[in-house]
Design a protein around this motif. Structure first.
Motif, short mmCIF file in Angstrom:
data_model
loop_
_atom_site.label_atom_id
_atom_site.label_comp_id
_atom_site.label_asym_id
_atom_site.label_seq_id
_atom_site.Cartn_x
_atom_site.Cartn_y
_atom_site.Cartn_z
N LEU A 348 46.07 34.21 25.26
CA LEU A 348 44.95 34.62 26.70
C LEU A 348 43.86 32.88 26.52
CD1 LEU A 348 45.20 38.26 26.61
CD2 LEU A 348 46.33 36.85 27.76
N VAL A 351 44.86 30.26 28.44
CA VAL A 351 46.24 31.02 29.82
C VAL A 351 44.70 31.04 30.71
CG1 VAL A 351 46.66 32.48 31.07
CG2 VAL A 351 48.24 32.26 29.17
N MET A 355 44.48 29.51 34.23
CA MET A 355 44.26 29.43 35.14
C MET A 355 43.36 30.77 36.07
SD MET A 355 48.53 30.98 33.75
CE MET A 355 48.70 31.94 35.80
N ALA A 360 45.94 34.72 36.76
CA ALA A 360 46.55 34.79 34.91
C ALA A 360 47.04 36.73 34.93
CB ALA A 360 45.43 34.94 33.72
N ILE A 364 50.60 37.38 33.74
CA ILE A 364 50.67 37.57 32.62
C ILE A 364 50.81 38.50 32.30
CG2 ILE A 364 50.28 36.43 30.57
CD1 ILE A 364 51.03 34.35 31.87
#
Length: 446
Positions: A348, A351, A355, A360, A364
């Motif tokens: 994360l 991520v 993003m 995200a 996700i």
């Protein structure tokens, strides 16, 4: 061919393709791959599959959950109204007046004030970068005046810009609640985020405290005295600040008493600050109000477009049962929930650096939630872990969004911004580990 098209699309995103176009394109590519894999060659079958993938985002934006999405423009407009008012200046001047009267606590005190202001701004604007742009220019000269080097001041402002996303009425918290399909109630998420949010604030304050032990030079002490002498905080300023701050506890009371639903709260607080800043205080004139609405509506439009096309990509992934496949693969190698959470943190953070937080969450979270449930991780705890990682991801080199915004706002090279953020980033990651492995911080109220 599919891999080549996907890589080409990702490269185009890195070079400036609008995010919603990239997400929609990736979703279409993945859907076509699914169709080929299962032998769906007829135009009718492919059209039916595309209809399934596109219909869910439309249903959520226009159906039963549309009221929740309406909160996004209300709270975004409210945040921009506050950002364009003199709220931040009033808080800083109040601190300087207090220091002048009761004795200087200098570097530590003003650093904490900086963190406090950011923690108020960020949940109201819904995007941490707005905090850096709105108050960075105000705070930088004051921080350097009380003993901060330029690098440390930039680092603190940049780090503080991502603080506060767990506090109401933060839009990312609402969005995670929506994407969890109410497995994590929005009001309960705000309650669960209270202690973890304070832990993150304390982590930054600890770095500021350690820095405060650095001796100030005589020139810096003299500059602080000039700022103290120039600070003005009148009775009128006290009334204005009191009225602005009164809305925050009122928000918590109305939200957690369920006297108003979240959409009604958005309308109420937009009207509250509109009347306060435009008609009573008159700090935002009509021409400036138009500018505020233009900026806020541009932000809202971007968020809605990203949400829609991110949902398309997510639905294409879910259509292929990707979460189940991911769990089947992961479960072969990871049997402990603690190990899963550690890998989730790393994933994360990456991520969050690549993003924006809205994309995200939408792309996700539907993939992660079923896997986390398989490891029996409480949904509220997962939500807090998810959001805090994305919050810290704004600061993660090399491409964390706040790093670029800070470089642009303060006209500093990226290498200097990277150096400035290191101690704050380390403190936040340590705090994140505490939040992850002490679930009581998220679930204390249950």
């Amino acid at each position: 061919m599919t891999l080549a098209l996907s890589l080409l699309c990702i490269a185009a995103l890195l070079f400036g393709m609008p995010l919603f176009i990239g997400l929609g394109t990736l979703g279409t590519i993945y859907q076509q791959t699914n169709a080929a894999a299962i032998g769906t060659d007829s135009f009718a079958d492919m059209t039916r599959q595309m209809t399934v993938i596109f219909s869910d985002p439309l249903a959520k934006l226009t159906g039963d959950q549309s009221a929740l999405f309406l909160t996004i423009p209300y709270f975004t407009l409210t945040g921009y109204l506050i950002a364009h008012s003199n709220f931040a200046k009033r808080v800083i001047n109040l601190y300087l007046i207090a220091v002048r009267r009761v004795g200087s606590v200098g570097t530590f005190g003003l650093g904490v004030v900086c963190i406090f202001i950011a923690a108020l701004f960020t949940p109201l604007t819904g995007a941490s970068g707005v905090t850096i742009v709105a108050i960075g220019g105000i705070l930088l000269p004051i921080l350097t005046g009380v003993g901060y080097s330029n690098q440390r001041a930039v680092g603190l402002i940049t780090a503080s810009g991502s603080i506060g996303l767990l506090f109401s009425p933060s839009l990312p918290v609402m969005l995670f609640g929506i994407m969890s399909e109410n497995k994590a109630d929005i009001n309960e998420l705000y309650r669960s985020g209270l202690l973890p949010g304070l832990v993150l604030l304390l982590a930054l304050a600890t770095v500021v405290l350690l820095h405060s032990f650095t001796a100030k030079t005589a020139a810096q002490a003299s500059e602080l005295k000039v700022q103290l002498d120039a600070a003005v905080f009148s009775a009128r300023d006290a009334i204005k600040l009191g009225a602005e701050l009164a809305a925050i506890p009122l928000l918590y009371v109305l939200m957690h008493s369920r006297f108003m639903v979240i959409t009604e709260l958005g309308v109420f607080f937009l009207l509250y600050y509109l009347v306060l800043e435009v008609f009573i205080f008159r700090e935002i004139g009509w021409s400036k109000l138009v500018q505020v609405f233009e900026e806020a509506i541009a932000m809202v439009g971007s968020i809605i477009m990203i949400i829609f096309f991110a949902m398309i990509l997510t639905n294409a992934l879910l259509y292929d049962a990707l979460p189940g496949k991911m769990f089947a693969f992961i479960s072969q190698y990871i049997h402990s929930p603690l190990t899963f959470l550690m890998l989730l943190n790393i994933f994360l953070l990456i991520v969050g650096a690549l993003m924006d937080i809205f994309s995200a969450i939408i792309v996700i979270s539907p993939l992660i939630i079923p896997i986390a449930e398989s490891y029996q991780i409480p949904m509220l705890h997962l939500g807090i872990i998810f959001l805090t990682n994305l919050e810290i991801g704004y600061l993660t080199p090399p491409v964390g969004l706040n790093l670029f915004l800070s470089s642009l706002r303060f006209q500093k090279p990226m290498s200097e911004v990277y150096k400035s953020i290191i101690p704050y980033l380390v403190a936040l990651i340590l705090a994140q580990l505490l939040i992850t492995y002490v679930p009581w911080l998220s679930l204390w109220w249950r």
